[in-house]
Enzyme design. Structure first.
Site, short mmCIF file in Angstrom:
data_model
loop_
_atom_site.label_atom_id
_atom_site.label_comp_id
_atom_site.label_asym_id
_atom_site.label_seq_id
_atom_site.Cartn_x
_atom_site.Cartn_y
_atom_site.Cartn_z
N HIS A 208 31.44 93.25 66.06
CA HIS A 208 30.31 93.99 66.21
C HIS A 208 30.27 94.86 64.73
CE1 HIS A 208 33.46 96.87 66.54
NE2 HIS A 208 32.91 97.90 66.13
N ARG A 209 31.10 94.80 63.96
CA ARG A 209 30.99 95.20 62.49
C ARG A 209 29.96 94.79 61.71
NH1 ARG A 209 34.71 99.24 61.84
NH2 ARG A 209 36.39 98.85 63.40
#
Length: 358
Positions: A208-209
């Site tokens: 998700h980063r």
């Protein structure tokens, strides 16, 4: 006046506050009064509300419903709404956890109202100031009155930064409390049977980063490397909404894109997996506790104990290192990890014990 105002804003916060609240409710002797504030930073039901049910948390006293927006807008909305609430509902301490925008925003509001700030999971440092979470950690800790740390490394970080030792308490990890307390209730998600998964024969992946998912070509390169290296094991990828936007219609061999899961289902997947590939901070801790091989797609980590003691390895910025670690994993050469000191399921008890005598 309430003793504690406890803040939860995003998915990881719920796991970190659960054992504190359960300890307060289960106390046979003197106890603490508290209010639970949900900032609404995570507004997706699968990422937020279900965690209250799974973790047997009480309904929050208020949900600020700030939703998603830029870091500045979200933090500002939290500050405005929380100031109004806290002014009308004073408290001895505001307890913040982790490193999300809610952590930072509520700490600032509390200090300006002359209320003491307690930071659970204080002192974590990645050394990477390009990470929004690192800025949140640094600013929050700069105004914190009481620190509860997960490891000696975190305590030493705070001492190095000039914080007094008498404000720092090494207590362990509340996320591990939650893991231990709920392990008997872990339940297989519906995909387990649907995909005919076998215990210890599949991988779990989360990404998700921004550094991994914002550039679609880079994201696809990561996924293809992982899919191509996989010798027959299925890879389960619960897709964060941020990542889903980049993957619309994409298919990768061996990788199953699935919806986000409830905590009890996701932890069942983690516990029974062959390995995990992630860029999450909390998952590095959970895999370390279960001694599940973990490949972390980051150049740094604020949880170095998961590498020095646990089962985690960092990829770094060289794609070739990802290939090397995958080869090491599938060839059965992964290290055998251990569990950090005080990750024993009793952290919530230690935190409440310290606060009772303050």
């Amino acid at each position: 006046m309430t003793d504690l105002t406890i803040i939860a804003g995003a998915r990881p916060n719920f796991m970190k506050i659960a054992s504190i609240i359960h300890t307060i409710h289960n106390s046979a002797g003197p106890s603490l009064t508290y209010k639970l504030v949900h900032t609404g930073q995570h507004y997706d039901k699968a990422l937020s509300e279900t965690f209250f049910n799974d973790l047997r948390l009480p309904e929050p006293d208020i949900n600020l419903n700030v939703g998603s927006s830029s870091h500045a807008e979200q933090s500002a909305q939290i500050m405005v709404k929380f100031e109004e609430y806290l002014s009308a509902n004073p408290s001895k301490y505001v307890v913040v956890v982790g490193d999300v925008n809610s952590t930072l925003a509520c700490s600032i509001v509390a200090k300006k109202l002359n209320i003491k700030v307690v930071h659970v999971e204080g002192g974590l440092r990645s050394g990477d100031h390009s990470m929004p979470e690192e800025i949140n950690r640094l600013v929050t800790d700069s105004i914190t009155d009481i620190f509860f740390t997960t490891t000696q490394i975190a305590s030493e970080n705070l001492i190095t930064e000039g914080h007094s030792k008498d404000k720092i308490y090494l207590v362990g990890n509340t996320m591990i409390d939650t893991l231990i307390n709920n392990e008997p209730r872990f339940t297989a998600p519906s995909i387990f049977e649907g995909l005919e998964l076998q215990l210890g024969k599949y991988l779990v992946m989360t990404l998700h980063r921004p550094s991994n998912v914002d550039d679609k070509s880079q994201l696809l390169d990561i996924l293809k490397r992982i899919g191509n290296a996989n010798p027959g094991n299925q890879i389960i990828f619960p897709v964060h909404p941020r990542t889903a936007e980049k993957l619309d219609g994409t298919t990768i061999d061996h990788i199953h894109f699935v919806s986000p899961m409830r905590y009890l289902e996701f932890m069942y997947l983690i516990k029974n997996s062959f390995a995990v590939i992630t860029d999450s901070g909390g998952i590095q801790e959970e895999t370390t506790f279960f001694n599940i091989p973990c490949i972390t797609l980051r150049t740094n980590t604020e949880r170095p104990e998961t590498i020095h003691v646990g089962s985690n390895e960092l990829v770094g910025s060289d794609p070739g290192r990802l290939d090397m670690l995958l080869n090491k994993l599938f060839n059965g050469n992964w290290k055998d990890g251990g569990i950090p000191v005080l990750w024993d399921g009793k952290t919530g008890e230690r935190i409440v014990g310290h606060l009772l005598v303050k």
